[in-house]
Design an enzyme around this catalytic site. Sequence first.
Site, short mmCIF file in Angstrom:
data_model
loop_
_atom_site.label_atom_id
_atom_site.label_comp_id
_atom_site.label_asym_id
_atom_site.label_seq_id
_atom_site.Cartn_x
_atom_site.Cartn_y
_atom_site.Cartn_z
N GLU A 21 0.83 -1.21 0.00
CA GLU A 21 0.00 0.00 0.00
C GLU A 21 0.86 1.27 0.00
O GLU A 21 0.40 2.32 -0.44
CB GLU A 21 -0.92 0.02 1.22
CG GLU A 21 -2.03 -1.00 1.17
CD GLU A 21 -2.93 -0.92 2.38
OE1 GLU A 21 -4.12 -0.65 2.20
OE2 GLU A 21 -2.43 -1.12 3.52
N TYR A 53 -17.79 25.95 -0.38
CA TYR A 53 -17.48 24.53 -0.44
C TYR A 53 -16.45 24.20 -1.50
O TYR A 53 -15.73 23.22 -1.37
CB TYR A 53 -18.74 23.67 -0.61
CG TYR A 53 -19.71 24.12 -1.68
CD1 TYR A 53 -19.49 23.86 -3.01
CD2 TYR A 53 -20.85 24.82 -1.32
CE1 TYR A 53 -20.38 24.28 -3.98
CE2 TYR A 53 -21.75 25.24 -2.28
CZ TYR A 53 -21.51 24.97 -3.61
OH TYR A 53 -22.39 25.39 -4.57
N VAL A 72 -6.66 5.46 8.16
CA VAL A 72 -7.75 6.35 7.76
C VAL A 72 -8.19 7.21 8.94
O VAL A 72 -8.63 8.35 8.76
CB VAL A 72 -8.96 5.59 7.16
CG1 VAL A 72 -8.58 4.93 5.86
CG2 VAL A 72 -9.54 4.59 8.12
N GLU A 73 -8.02 6.70 10.15
CA GLU A 73 -8.37 7.46 11.35
C GLU A 73 -7.53 8.74 11.45
O GLU A 73 -8.06 9.82 11.76
CB GLU A 73 -8.16 6.60 12.62
CG GLU A 73 -9.12 5.45 12.76
CD GLU A 73 -8.73 4.17 12.01
OE1 GLU A 73 -9.40 3.16 12.25
OE2 GLU A 73 -7.77 4.18 11.20
N LYS A 98 -12.64 3.90 2.37
CA LYS A 98 -11.55 3.30 1.60
C LYS A 98 -12.13 2.11 0.85
O LYS A 98 -12.11 0.98 1.34
CB LYS A 98 -10.41 2.90 2.54
CG LYS A 98 -9.15 2.47 1.84
CD LYS A 98 -8.06 2.19 2.88
CE LYS A 98 -6.86 1.53 2.24
NZ LYS A 98 -5.87 1.12 3.23
#
Length: 117
Positions: A21, A53, A72-73, A98
């Site tokens: 990864e 935005y 991802v946290e 993900k």
Amino acid sequence: MDIVFIEDLKVDTVIGIYDWERQIRQTISIDLEMAHDIQPAAQEDTIDKCLDYKSVAKRIISFVEESEFQLVETLAEKIAEIVRNEFNVPWLKLKLSKPGAVRGSKNVGVIIERGTK
């Protein structure tokens, strides 16, 4: 409370804990809800009073593309910090997905809420 949102913002980044990864870019998806009083913008019909935005999305894209987090946290927390601090957002809900990370599932990820409504 009014909500300004960005849905399914796709960004390619290096993310993950495995060696393979760390060698590729993967697509993540971000859904973001942000508290913002839209009445002043609506009354004046001007972007000057809006939570822009497009600017938020461009900032997130730039940050995520350059990042190389393992979790991802961590990425979710960092995005939340940027949005709250740089765009003066008192509350947000962020979903970071993900896709394809777990065989047989459409998505995995985290949902966080930060701040007060």
